[in-house]
Design a protein around this motif. Sequence first.
Motif, PDB file in Angstrom:
ATOM      1  N   PHE A   1      24.437  31.939  -2.839  1.00 11.26           N
ATOM      2  CA  PHE A   1      24.919  32.519  -2.049  1.00 11.26           C
ATOM      3  C   PHE A   1      26.414  33.593  -3.008  1.00 11.26           C
ATOM      4  O   PHE A   1      26.827  34.338  -2.972  1.00 11.26           O
ATOM      5  N   LEU A   2      27.344  32.273  -3.933  1.00  9.85           N
ATOM      6  CA  LEU A   2      27.698  32.811  -4.413  1.00  9.85           C
ATOM      7  C   LEU A   2      27.263  33.859  -6.040  1.00  9.85           C
ATOM      8  O   LEU A   2      28.264  34.924  -6.345  1.00  9.85           O
ATOM      9  N   GLY A   3      26.652  33.793  -6.355  1.00  9.03           N
ATOM     10  CA  GLY A   3      25.979  34.290  -7.259  1.00  9.03           C
ATOM     11  C   GLY A   3      25.459  35.935  -6.756  1.00  9.03           C
ATOM     12  O   GLY A   3      25.684  36.798  -7.625  1.00  9.03           O
ATOM     13  N   ALA A   4      24.893  35.918  -5.939  1.00  7.81           N
ATOM     14  CA  ALA A   4      23.995  37.321  -5.214  1.00  7.81           C
ATOM     15  C   ALA A   4      25.235  38.252  -4.953  1.00  7.81           C
ATOM     16  O   ALA A   4      25.257  38.825  -4.649  1.00  7.81           O
ATOM     17  N   THR A   5      26.678  37.507  -3.992  1.00  7.03           N
ATOM     18  CA  THR A   5      27.555  38.376  -3.955  1.00  7.03           C
ATOM     19  C   THR A   5      28.495  38.700  -5.505  1.00  7.03           C
ATOM     20  O   THR A   5      29.404  40.379  -5.287  1.00  7.03           O
ATOM     21  N   LEU A   6      27.643  37.786  -6.285  1.00  5.50           N
ATOM     22  CA  LEU A   6      29.236  38.640  -7.272  1.00  5.50           C
ATOM     23  C   LEU A   6      28.110  39.760  -8.296  1.00  5.50           C
ATOM     24  O   LEU A   6      28.390  40.235  -8.808  1.00  5.50           O
ATOM     25  N   ALA A   7      27.104  39.151  -7.845  1.00  2.00           N
ATOM     26  CA  ALA A   7      25.769  40.069  -7.826  1.00  2.00           C
ATOM     27  C   ALA A   7      26.307  41.826  -8.091  1.00  2.00           C
ATOM     28  O   ALA A   7      25.507  42.890  -8.577  1.00  2.00           O
ATOM     29  N   LEU A   8      26.804  42.001  -6.551  1.00  2.00           N
ATOM     30  CA  LEU A   8      26.690  43.255  -5.915  1.00  2.00           C
ATOM     31  C   LEU A   8      27.546  44.705  -6.492  1.00  2.00           C
ATOM     32  O   LEU A   8      26.888  45.727  -6.210  1.00  2.00           O
ATOM     33  N   ALA A   9      28.104  44.536  -7.321  1.00  2.00           N
ATOM     34  CA  ALA A   9      29.170  45.628  -7.649  1.00  2.00           C
ATOM     35  C   ALA A   9      29.110  45.444  -8.970  1.00  2.00           C
ATOM     36  O   ALA A   9      30.204  46.229  -9.961  1.00  2.00           O
ATOM     37  N   GLN A  10      28.256  44.559  -9.474  1.00  2.00           N
ATOM     38  CA  GLN A  10      28.596  44.448 -12.059  1.00  2.00           C
ATOM     39  C   GLN A  10      28.185  45.886 -11.955  1.00  2.00           C
ATOM     40  O   GLN A  10      26.856  46.547 -11.390  1.00  2.00           O
ATOM     41  N   LYS A  11      28.518  46.544 -13.038  1.00  2.00           N
ATOM     42  CA  LYS A  11      27.977  47.054 -13.649  1.00  2.00           C
ATOM     43  C   LYS A  11      27.488  47.757 -14.576  1.00  2.00           C
ATOM     44  O   LYS A  11      26.543  47.945 -15.683  1.00  2.00           O
ATOM     45  N   ASP A  12      27.412  45.728 -15.786  1.00  2.00           N
ATOM     46  CA  ASP A  12      27.187  46.262 -16.802  1.00  2.00           C
ATOM     47  C   ASP A  12      25.910  45.025 -15.947  1.00  2.00           C
ATOM     48  O   ASP A  12      25.553  44.176 -15.715  1.00  2.00           O
ATOM     49  N   ILE A  13      24.678  45.530 -16.579  1.00  2.00           N
ATOM     50  CA  ILE A  13      23.249  45.753 -16.314  1.00  2.00           C
ATOM     51  C   ILE A  13      23.047  44.257 -16.564  1.00  2.00           C
ATOM     52  O   ILE A  13      22.160  42.999 -16.120  1.00  2.00           O
ATOM     53  N   LYS A  14      23.177  43.591 -17.774  1.00  2.00           N
ATOM     54  CA  LYS A  14      23.784  41.905 -18.129  1.00  2.00           C
ATOM     55  C   LYS A  14      23.953  41.605 -17.581  1.00  2.00           C
ATOM     56  O   LYS A  14      23.147  39.777 -17.269  1.00  2.00           O
ATOM     57  N   ARG A  15      25.433  41.379 -16.986  1.00  2.00           N
ATOM     58  CA  ARG A  15      26.361  40.608 -16.584  1.00  2.00           C
ATOM     59  C   ARG A  15      25.418  40.717 -14.539  1.00  2.00           C
ATOM     60  O   ARG A  15      25.444  39.261 -14.041  1.00  2.00           O
ATOM     61  N   GLY A  16      24.542  41.869 -14.099  1.00  2.00           N
ATOM     62  CA  GLY A  16      23.967  41.458 -13.148  1.00  2.00           C
ATOM     63  C   GLY A  16      23.123  40.772 -12.797  1.00  2.00           C
ATOM     64  O   GLY A  16      23.140  39.843 -11.837  1.00  2.00           O
ATOM     65  N   LEU A  17      22.067  40.806 -14.409  1.00  2.00           N
ATOM     66  CA  LEU A  17      21.370  39.712 -14.174  1.00  2.00           C
ATOM     67  C   LEU A  17      21.147  38.089 -13.945  1.00  2.00           C
ATOM     68  O   LEU A  17      20.677  37.434 -13.965  1.00  2.00           O
ATOM     69  N   ALA A  18      22.279  38.358 -14.858  1.00  2.00           N
ATOM     70  CA  ALA A  18      23.178  36.536 -14.826  1.00  2.00           C
ATOM     71  C   ALA A  18      23.493  36.606 -13.930  1.00  2.00           C
ATOM     72  O   ALA A  18      23.242  35.093 -13.446  1.00  2.00           O
ATOM     73  N   TYR A  19      24.388  37.111 -13.352  1.00  2.00           N
ATOM     74  CA  TYR A  19      24.467  36.451 -11.627  1.00  2.00           C
ATOM     75  C   TYR A  19      23.247  36.427 -11.138  1.00  2.00           C
ATOM     76  O   TYR A  19      23.398  35.373  -9.740  1.00  2.00           O
ATOM     77  N   SER A  20      22.153  36.722 -11.610  1.00  2.00           N
ATOM     78  CA  SER A  20      20.987  37.126 -10.592  1.00  2.00           C
ATOM     79  C   SER A  20      20.210  35.682 -10.494  1.00  2.00           C
ATOM     80  O   SER A  20      20.388  34.575  -9.980  1.00  2.00           O
ATOM     81  N   THR A  21      20.097  35.408 -12.177  1.00  2.00           N
ATOM     82  CA  THR A  21      20.020  34.118 -12.688  1.00  2.00           C
ATOM     83  C   THR A  21      20.531  32.919 -11.894  1.00  2.00           C
ATOM     84  O   THR A  21      20.349  31.645 -11.723  1.00  2.00           O
ATOM     85  N   MET A  22      21.667  32.617 -11.975  1.00  2.00           N
ATOM     86  CA  MET A  22      22.433  31.841 -11.452  1.00  2.00           C
ATOM     87  C   MET A  22      22.245  31.208  -9.814  1.00  2.00           C
ATOM     88  O   MET A  22      22.263  30.408  -9.996  1.00  2.00           O
ATOM     89  N   SER A  23      22.195  32.626  -9.483  1.00  2.00           N
ATOM     90  CA  SER A  23      21.749  32.527  -7.891  1.00  2.00           C
ATOM     91  C   SER A  23      20.398  31.940  -8.196  1.00  2.00           C
ATOM     92  O   SER A  23      19.918  31.173  -7.180  1.00  2.00           O
ATOM     93  N   GLN A  24      19.557  32.495  -8.509  1.00  2.00           N
ATOM     94  CA  GLN A  24      18.361  31.679  -8.868  1.00  2.00           C
ATOM     95  C   GLN A  24      18.374  30.187  -8.928  1.00  2.00           C
ATOM     96  O   GLN A  24      17.588  29.571  -8.598  1.00  2.00           O
ATOM     97  N   LEU A  25      18.608  29.807  -9.940  1.00  2.00           N
ATOM     98  CA  LEU A  25      19.076  28.296 -10.308  1.00  2.00           C
ATOM     99  C   LEU A  25      19.457  27.253  -9.443  1.00  2.00           C
ATOM    100  O   LEU A  25      19.258  26.976  -9.288  1.00  2.00           O
ATOM    101  N   GLY A  26      20.460  27.961  -8.450  1.00  2.00           N
ATOM    102  CA  GLY A  26      21.207  27.707  -7.157  1.00  2.00           C
ATOM    103  C   GLY A  26      19.593  27.079  -6.269  1.00  2.00           C
ATOM    104  O   GLY A  26      19.732  26.625  -5.640  1.00  2.00           O
ATOM    105  N   TYR A  27      19.275  28.142  -6.256  1.00  2.00           N
ATOM    106  CA  TYR A  27      17.899  27.828  -5.284  1.00  2.00           C
ATOM    107  C   TYR A  27      17.015  26.637  -5.419  1.00  2.00           C
ATOM    108  O   TYR A  27      16.621  25.371  -5.217  1.00  2.00           O
ATOM    109  N   MET A  28      16.620  26.619  -7.407  1.00  2.00           N
ATOM    110  CA  MET A  28      16.359  25.276  -7.231  1.00  2.00           C
ATOM    111  C   MET A  28      16.918  24.029  -7.408  1.00  2.00           C
ATOM    112  O   MET A  28      16.507  22.575  -7.048  1.00  2.00           O
ATOM    113  N   MET A  29      18.109  24.222  -7.216  1.00  2.00           N
ATOM    114  CA  MET A  29      19.490  23.045  -7.405  1.00  2.00           C
ATOM    115  C   MET A  29      18.860  22.738  -5.803  1.00  2.00           C
ATOM    116  O   MET A  29      18.920  21.457  -5.159  1.00  2.00           O
TER     117      MET A  29
END
Length: 740
Positions: free
Chosen positions: A303-331
């Motif tokens: 949940f945290l990774g998804a909410t932090l990705a909502l308003a990112q302007k940097d394209i790579k940081r947005g994908l980084a928070y997406s990665t964090m959220s998907q790793l949370g799914y695996m965990m």
Amino acid sequence: MEHTYQYAWILPFIPLPVPVLIGVGLLLFPRATKSLRRMWAFQSVLLLSIAMIFSIDLSIHQINKNSIYQYVWSWIINNDFSFEFGYLIDPLTSIMSILITSVGILVLIYSDNYMSHDQGYLRFFAYMSFFSTSMLGLVTSSNLIQIYIFWEFVGMCSYLLIGFWFTRPVAANACQKAFVTNRVGDFGLLLGILGFYWITGSFEFQDLFEIFNNLIFNNEVDVLLVILCAVLLFAGAVAKSAQFPLHVWLPDAMEGPTPISALIHAATMVAAGIFLVARLLPLFITIPYIMNLISLIGIITVFLGATLALAQKDIKRGLAYSTMSQLGYMMLTLGMGSYRIALFHLITHAYSKALLFLASGSVIHSMEAIVGYSPDKSQNMVLMGGLTKHVPITKNAFFLGTLSLCGIPPLACFWSKDEIINDSWLYSQIFAIIALFTAGLTAFYMFRIYLLTFEGHLNANLQNYSAKENTSLYSISLWGKDLKTIKKKMDLLSFLKRNNNESTFFKKTYRIEENEKRLTPPFIILRNFGKNSVYSYPYESDNTTLFPLLVLVLFTLFIGSIGIPFNDQEMNLDILTKWLTPSINLLHSNLQNSFDWYEFVKDAIFSVSISYFGIIIALFLYKPVYSSLQNLDLINFFVKKGPKRALWEKIIKLIYNWSDNRGYIDVFYATSLTAGIRRLAELTSFFDRRIIDAVTNGVGLMSFFVGEGIKYIGGGRISSYLFVYLFFVLVFVLILIITT
């Protein structure tokens, strides 16, 4: 088969000659080594390809024979201690080795062009090859100490690659932040390893699991000690896989080159924490408290990774928070005990996210030709938009990766994410609701990234942009509109002068007659300013960059098929389940022996509908369907003026500030931990200088003055010395009598 397993120890060392030879060459023959630098890229790809073929061969044996092979040899032997090195080949090892080598090869091919103009080209390939060696050594390790050694090698490579452009202060700070944050988890991992050795007397996985299970079954171990050691082990995975609360290093790690983000921070290194938990799952599964903790940390991170990705302007940081959220799914899935589903999502996410990162790198390269070599501009999605007709292949690749991550069938992540959500309902309804809601958020922010980058709000009116800057709803694109349309809205020359320091979309003004031969098409010639001026448009990357994207597109389209059941003579199994049979048996779990397509489709319709709902909201906000929405306040369009509109504005502003400020977690760490440690250091320094040093210097000064005073007393007469001696003896005797 036995012959193949006997030589499996060589797998981690296949990529190792490249960094060794590059280092020796730069030391002894620097000029020749640098002149032949493209040769090193070829050797890196060649050796990693050999490792991939070897990994595939091992995997075929795993699927056909359903066996686990381990070979160890003694290194340190003592009366009460024996330490062994070795390698373990099981389904988890073969899956991870294929991921590391396949994604690594594509990233190396991509990097040959991406880093071709960088002065650190050879250093980059040396780091990358050594990282591949470290990761392969990590996944083939047969004991905890061996894992820890390669774990630190992987962390070292991550530090070097994040700070690859170390002359930039932002990159230097990012690699230091990643290093310090991971040291917290790694120290916990080391303590956990030592704790379990104290409990079981073994570092080897098979012995460790067997001894520990017997101790738990017979109640011969302190439960609190076991929980503490297990939490410390898990801390290492939390830091490496960017789980809450040690996730803060991952978005800053995007300061490294984009190929690094694709390989290390999307597909392999961040998966090391998932690998560690999966490897130790037979240990954790006997401790319910730890399994609950793993699932709790996982759902918070989702949940945290998804909410932090909502308003990112940097394209790579947005994908980084997406990665964090998907790793949370695996965990989360590992915490629920769903070993197969977690690894399934690890596979599908690795290829999809690698595709997204490499496609974003292609976009960044195109943007750098426009705005100059400035990451704050070339990676800012607000300055993109309208790129579809200029980078069509990159756009389509990014679009497919976006659909996959949103869970849209029949792409890769749909099959794994849907199974995660279904299993969540059986584990906890609260967790399932959060996971389902986050799936909608994932679809929203991923399409936001896609629309801002390639579609956007084609509006060159900077006054409108300034008004909407805080909501980050709009993207400006000069190249998205026809030049005549722009000139109708404002004078182009005044626009360039007024925004020279803020929103510069053009690289540099060139004279045609001086630089005509050196320009790279496509470009546009403007003849409005009294002299010819040339501005470059975004353009598609070359074939070397696009080839890895196309291969990853194929993986994104078809890798999910390994989780689709097929008709087996004995039971209805999919390829992945059959592959993981030995590991599943080790966990004493039942194999999947039935698959109801009706139930699967019924559950999938609900989860996919949530994703489509998120996509529709993103389309409304970031790509208005009706032209009347071009200059309309979107909040006012849905909610008329009044208390409700004010409430919605506050909610949107709150969400935006939460995401833009990273959930205020970095601020909390800076004000509490960093500032507190700095104050403690200042206090310690004061105590050292004013107390410790003062006492030491005071003793020295006292000795000096006493000696200086006594030298005048010494006249050479023994009677005087006896008098002074007896006087002080009398004084000490009186003090002794008084005190007693």
